[in-house]
Each structure stands twice: as C-alpha cells, then as structure tokens.
Design a protein around this motif. Structure first.
Motif, PDB file in Angstrom:
ATOM      1  N   GLY A 177       0.808  -1.306  -0.144  1.00 14.51           N
ATOM      2  CA  GLY A 177      -0.002  -0.182  -0.012  1.00 14.51           C
ATOM      3  C   GLY A 177       0.844   1.303   0.144  1.00 14.51           C
ATOM      4  O   GLY A 177       2.010   1.176   0.232  1.00 14.51           O
ATOM      5  N   GLU A 187      -6.903   6.444   7.679  1.00 14.74           N
ATOM      6  CA  GLU A 187      -6.814   5.330   8.482  1.00 14.74           C
ATOM      7  C   GLU A 187      -7.257   5.284   9.804  1.00 14.74           C
ATOM      8  O   GLU A 187      -7.194   5.991  10.680  1.00 14.74           O
ATOM      9  CB  GLU A 187      -5.235   4.769   8.455  1.00 14.74           C
ATOM     10  N   VAL A 236      -4.304   7.085   3.393  1.00  8.04           N
ATOM     11  CA  VAL A 236      -3.962   5.914   2.650  1.00  8.04           C
ATOM     12  C   VAL A 236      -4.490   6.209   1.347  1.00  8.04           C
ATOM     13  O   VAL A 236      -5.762   6.305   0.955  1.00  8.04           O
ATOM     14  CB  VAL A 236      -4.861   4.779   3.157  1.00  8.04           C
ATOM     15  N   PRO A 251      -4.756   1.547  -0.703  1.00  5.94           N
ATOM     16  CA  PRO A 251      -4.605   0.174   0.203  1.00  5.94           C
ATOM     17  C   PRO A 251      -3.823  -0.939  -0.296  1.00  5.94           C
ATOM     18  O   PRO A 251      -3.213  -1.628   0.450  1.00  5.94           O
ATOM     19  CB  PRO A 251      -6.061  -0.121   0.367  1.00  5.94           C
ATOM     20  N   ASP A 252      -3.749  -1.156  -1.523  1.00 12.24           N
ATOM     21  CA  ASP A 252      -3.037  -2.083  -2.194  1.00 12.24           C
ATOM     22  C   ASP A 252      -2.996  -1.506  -3.806  1.00 12.24           C
ATOM     23  O   ASP A 252      -3.768  -1.645  -4.369  1.00 12.24           O
ATOM     24  CB  ASP A 252      -3.846  -3.345  -2.412  1.00 12.24           C
ATOM     25  N   VAL A 283       0.488  -5.418   2.916  1.00 10.65           N
ATOM     26  CA  VAL A 283      -1.199  -5.455   3.026  1.00 10.65           C
ATOM     27  C   VAL A 283      -1.479  -6.665   4.187  1.00 10.65           C
ATOM     28  O   VAL A 283      -1.054  -7.785   3.743  1.00 10.65           O
ATOM     29  CB  VAL A 283      -1.683  -5.510   1.725  1.00 10.65           C
ATOM     30  N   ARG A 285       0.258  -4.881   8.217  1.00 13.88           N
ATOM     31  CA  ARG A 285       0.040  -3.536   8.237  1.00 13.88           C
ATOM     32  C   ARG A 285       1.497  -2.861   9.259  1.00 13.88           C
ATOM     33  O   ARG A 285       1.762  -1.750   8.961  1.00 13.88           O
ATOM     34  CB  ARG A 285      -1.207  -3.087   8.750  1.00 13.88           C
TER      35      ARG A 285
END
Length: 688
Positions: free
Chosen positions: A479, A512, A521, A524-525, A580, A595
């Motif tokens: 992320g 977040e 963020v 996120p990915d 992630v 995380r």
C-alpha cells in the motif's frame, strides 16, 4: 373512377376508408421494423410513443411523407409494392397508380408547396419520381420520372421538403447536405455537416430547421440549412433502429404552445435553455425519474421553477475548497453536473464536475472541488438526471429532469504552497525487501509525487496529495500512504475528504481508522490499480512494458480547524509504503499484522502502526535512539526521493549498476556526485 375515389381526400368519410388526421401534428412520425410499426416522436426530447403495432400489413412501410394539403400520411407499402395512404386509424390503404417502376422505395416525402408525392431510388433505370395527388389534375396518380438515378446518384435514405422554398433536403452517408430542386432533379452539395451514418428519418419544422435521425444510435441532429456553413448540432437522443423512415408536418412547430410535458432549465439562455438555443430539456414523468420531490413541465423555460428542489448545497462554494452537496433522486439513475466557474455565461467542456455519477433513490452525497481560479461572483450550475449515463449540458432527453441553480462563489482568501513546485514533481522509489537489501533494484513502488498546503490567515486548512503510480516491480502487495506528522486524526474533517484515482471518486476510508496520527491511505493495495499488459509480468519495469498507462491519484484532506503554519507539517510530508494484511510479504512479516511493516525515507521514523521488533533484522541497522532509521550498515536506504523525472532501474537491475555514481554519493554522505540520479548506465533503466 374507383381509382380516383381511393385517392380522393374529399371522400375520406366514406365507410371503409379512414379519416385524415385532425390536425397538423407537431410530433414526427417514425415507421420501423420489417413488419411496420408506427411511432410518434417528440423531436424536442427524442421520446417515442407507439401509435400502431398493427397497420394492416405484414411487411415494411417506407418513404413516408405527411401531406399538409389533406392531412394524410403517404408512403410505399412493401407487401403489395404499391403507393399507400395512412389515415387516423393508422392502417395501410394501397392506392393504384401508374408510372412507377417495379421496385420498392425507401426515400420519399410529400411536397409542402405542391400537392405531390416524390420518391427516389438511385440507379440509371430508376431515379426521382413525382406523383400528382391533386384529383383535379389530368395527371392524378400518374408517376412521372423527373430524372434518372444515374444522373441524380445520391446515397441517401430519406428526404424532406423545406416548408417555404419548395426544395427537398437530405444528408448522405458521408455527412454531405444536399439541396434538391425537385422540378429539375438537380442536387447541390451544400456542406459537410460533420456527422456521418445512415440518416433514415429526416424532418423540417415551420422555422426551416432540418432534423436528421441516425439509425445506428438514434441521435437526432439539427441543421440550420440557411447558415453560411451548416453543421449538425446534437439535438436529442431518439429511437435506435436498423430500419427507419420519418415524416412530419413541416408547417408545425416542434413543441405546441400548450405542451407541458417537457421540463426545461432555468438559467439565462446563454447557457442553452430555450428550444431555439437547443437548451437542456427532458420529457418528464411524475412517476418516473426526477430530482427532489416534484417535477413540472412547461412549453418554454420559466424565470424560476419551484420544482428545482433536488440539490442542497450543504457548505458554501469557496475558491480552492471542496463543497458538500446532497442530491435527492426519485429512483436510481445517472447524474451529470456543470458549474460556470469562469463566469463566462456558458458551461464549458472542462466545467463538468459530475460525470455519470450513479444515483440511488433518496439522498446521495457528493463533494465538489471549487477550482482555485474560479471567479468569485454569482453564477450558475446545472444538474441533469437521466436513465442513460451520457448527456451533455444542452440537448433533449426523453426521461429525467434538468435543474438549474443560481449560486455564489466566494473568495476564500487561500494562499497555496506547492512541493516541489506548482508544475514540478519529485520521484519516490521504494525497495520492498526491507530489512534485507535483496535485489536492490528500487522499482518495487515508484511514484511521481507533489503536495499542496493551503493556508488562510496563518492557519493550514487543507493538504492535497497528488501524483502518479509509475511502476510496480514487486511480487509482494504494497500500500501507499502519507503521514501528516504532528497532526492528529481528530483534526481531519473526514466527511469532506475528496479522494480520486484515475479520476474516479473512491469510497474506502482515506483516513486510516483507529489511529491517533493522521495517516492518509492513498492506495490500500497498489496492485489493485496497476495493470500490466501483454507478456509484462510487472507494471512498467521490463523492456517493452513502458507504455502501460500511469495511475493518477489526488487526495484533498481538509482540516476541521486550522493549525498554525509555524507548527503544521508542510513540504514532502511523510510518504511511505506498507504491507497489506492477509498477503504474504516475506519471512520477516507476520501476515496477521502485515500492516505493521513499513518503509519510509531514510531517517524518517515509522508510524504508530509499525512493529518496532522489525528494526535490526537482517541488513537493517536502524538506531531509534540516534534517529537513524531505514538504513544499512553502509548507509544505504530502502526509500529515496529524487528531484527529477527519474528513470527507475529495470527489473532485477541493482541500483548500483543502473546508476554507477550512486555508491560514491552514498559513501561521501551526499557530498560527491550529487547529480547521480540523472546519469544512468545505458539500457539499464525505464524512462518515465
């Protein structure tokens, strides 16, 4: 005599024969399908109403025209290969004629100035034919060829008569407008109107405006044939069909004076409001799709409309700020919206701020970004709700509603600071094998990056983070986020964060959750947005993969209350990558707390989410007590900022090989070779 009686309008009341239409209708006629079906089309909105499914034939009807002389429709019936008449019962009545060739016609109309029907088909043995419809004429119902179809060789699919000149007009498949003198059969190419296709239904109105309907998409265009350079202007969304033919009373207006079925906008006409200016309009349905609690219709726009109640402006419109609006819809549909930010009296193409946004029944919330250069003044906004996604600021639609609002844009007094500059970028590059050095190719996550800090009266009131995802060479999922160091999560106005990726508004929580720190963020990915194509295993890190589209992002983060610019973060802020949850990220990362793994720039401390037990593992030599973070024993980092449009190393190419001067730069603590990042080795990098 029987032949004459069949064609005589004066005997229309005889039993067995339909009466003519009561009036000269404003709605156009459209016949479609292999078994003829007749529709009434409102050209103003493009909506179509079925008039007859059964017309007394099992085949096509084509080449139709409306006669202003006796108020009948005339055309060509394919079932009997004959000239036909249609009255108010919508039934085909074959009429015996002489002189027509043994063929079927699909191009025809009734002249406005003379009581005669004209039909055309190209080909040297065919051509343009005139059929006398005046029963007192000795040539009554005798077709005569005006010119053969070799001399008049047009690729047209319908024609219509001008209400006052006596000439016929058509547009061929290339988009060439032709004016046809039906007395001689001579055609003049007037102009290329800018639209091509099969225009199977064409019409005139009493003002001399020419309308053409394209079969394949149903688009209706309006053409001013008297203009010095006629062009086709999109007018309305009409019915789609592979078999179209149209006719209408050319002496009728497009909208009757007492027609209240159409909803217009209310802005000044410079914005496109009246029918003459092709204004925004919808054929409304009080049980259908509309905004707010009510929708009204009017034959022409009103100065104000009490049914415009579907949009609520929750916050003021201030230059450089985001504004919150709530839009209420009667049912699901699509919303498009325009704001006249530059106050020039029209909705420019780049002033569309809502594009095919999906609406659900009830209230829907949207954030509107007011540009920095918006003119502080009273101006106008337009909102259109439709069943289809695509609609412009003007033109007609057969459903939905348009609502115009008089609005005020305020000068916010914002001052803006850019990092690195208003038009410049920095490149951020990350190595995601930390705490191991690994292949050290610095292309696992590559980002072009810029920040904007907005201040007002000495207080920071908003941050904007924008850029592009340039490359992903990683097998791991990463992320990308930005920490606002020293800013608490509670100081962020989360409700009006505006987050876009590839110009699409994002719905995940940008702030977040469950953190004391303000951590934004961005992705996120990153793998959810980067798309490698063809044989490319990774995103833009291999030869031949450089043309994959970059991923744009922009996050606007307003503060609930200002922070003194003397103590608020600014400049680069703290961009970092993180692992992630639920994805494997190597032997040092707990997948249940992925995380907790982060990589920041050298000597930048991690966030509160970080697992501090990772420090000192493998090749990492961080010393929190000394302020040393994310560096190896020799001082090599795992994340870097380059002040240039940096060319990142190709997959599995060590940074020290791609940039030979980097080792000397690092060993000298940045004294020697400060421009190392601009001198790559040949064929070892990917240009951006």
């Amino acid at each position: 005599m029987k032949q004459l009686l069949l064609g005589c309008a004066c005997l229309a009341s005889v039993a067995g024969f339909a009466e003519p239409f009561d009036t000269c209708p404003s709605k156009a006629f459209l016949v479609q399908q292999n078994k003829a079906v007749l529709f009434g089309v409102n050209l103003a909105t493009g909506s179509a109403l079925t008039l007859a499914n059964e017309m007394g034939t099992n085949n096509k009807i084509n080449a139709i025209g409306f006669s202003v002389h006796d108020r009948y429709l005339y055309g060509w019936g394919y079932q009997n290969r004959s000239f036909i008449r249609i009255g108010k019962d919508y039934q085909e009545q074959p009429i015996t004629t002489s002189g027509f060739p043994n063929t079927d016609f699909f191009v025809g109309d009734v002249s406005v100035l003379e009581n005669a029907y004209y039909a055309y088909k190209k080909g040297s043995s065919l051509g343009l034919y005139r059929l006398e419809l005046d029963q007192s004429s000795p040539d009554y119902l005798q077709a005569q060829r005006v010119i053969d179809g070799g001399q008049l060789n047009l690729n047209i699919f319908d024609l219509a008569f001008h209400p006052s000149t006596g000439d016929a007009f058509s547009v061929d498949s290339r988009g060439i407008l032709f004016q046809i003198d039906v007395a001689t059969g001579q055609a003049t190419a007037v102009a290329d109107v800018g639209e091509s296709g099969t225009f199977g239904a064409v019409y005139f109105d009493v003002e001399g405006n020419f309308y053409i309907s394209r079969n394949q998409d149903g688009h209706v265009f309006r053409i001013d044939v008297a203009a010095s350079q006629p062009v086709a202007q999109f007018f309305a969304f009409g019915p789609i069909s592979g078999n179209n033919d149209g006719a209408r009373c050319a002496t009728a207006p497009i909208i009757d004076e007492d027609d209240t079925s159409i909803d217009f906008g209310d802005a000044p006409d410079s914005y496109g409001t009246t029918l003459a200016s092709n204004g925004a309009r919808h054929e409304h349905n009080s049980d259908g799709l509309f905004l707010g609690s009510i929708v009204n219709g009017e034959a022409q726009p009103k100065a104000s409309d009490d049914s415009d109640d579907g949009v609520q402006f929750v916050t003021t419109l201030e230059t450089g700020f985001d504004a919150l609006i709530v839009v209420s819809a009667s049912q699901s549909g699509y919303l498009n919206g325009w704001f006249d930010w530059n106050n020039n009296g029209q909705f420019d193409t780049d002033e569309q701020v809502l594009s095919a946004e999906q609406l659900q029944a009830g209230n829907n919330t949207f954030l509107i970004s007011v540009p920095d250069n918006a003119v502080a003044a009273n101006t106008w906004a337009r909102f259109r709700v439709t069943e289809g996604a695509v609609v412009g600021a003007i033109g007609g639609v057969g459903n939905g509603e348009v609502e115009d609002y008089s609005i005020t844009v305020l000068d916010s007094g914002i001052s803006r600071q850019y990092y690195p500059s208003q038009s410049g970028w920095v490149t951020l590059a990350y190595e995601d094998l930390w705490p191991e050095v690994g292949d050290y190719d610095f292309n696992d996550v590559v980002v072009k990056y810029r920040t904007i800090t907005d201040t007002k009266e000495g207080q920071v009131v908003r941050y904007i983070i924008e850029g592009q995802l340039v490359a992903l060479g990683a097998s791991y999922h990463n992320g990308f986020a930005v920490r606002l160091a020293g800013v608490a999560a509670s100081q962020i106005n989360q409700a009006v964060i505006h987050h876009q990726i590839n110009q699409q508004t994002q719905t995940f929580s940008s702030l977040e959750a469950n953190r004391n720190e303000a951590i934004i963020v961005v992705m996120p990915d990153t793998k959810n947005w980067a798309a490698s194509t063809g044989s490319c295993r990774f995103f833009r890190t291999q030869s031949g993969c450089e043309n994959d589209a970059l991923v744009d992002f922009r996050v606007s983060v307003p503060l609930s209350s200002g922070i003194s610019e003397n103590s608020a973060p600014s400049g680069l802020l703290d961009p970092f990558i993180f692992a992630v949850n639920g994805q494997n990220h190597g032997p040092f990362v707990n997948p249940n707390n992925a995380r907790g793994w982060e990589v920041h720039l050298k000597n930048q401390s991690p966030t509160e989410a970080f697992d501090s037990g990772l420090f000192g593992q493998a090749d990492d030599r961080s010393q929190a007590s000394a302020g040393f973070y994310y560096q190896s024993e020799s001082g090599l980092p795992w994340a870097m900022e380059m002040g240039a449009n940096w060319a990142h190393p190709k997959e599995k190419i060590d940074l020290l090989l791609a940039y030979p001067e980097f080792a000397e730069f690092t060993q000298s603590s940045g004294v020697d070779k400060p421009q190392w990042f601009s001198r790559p080795a040949a064929n070892q990098t990917i240009n951006n």
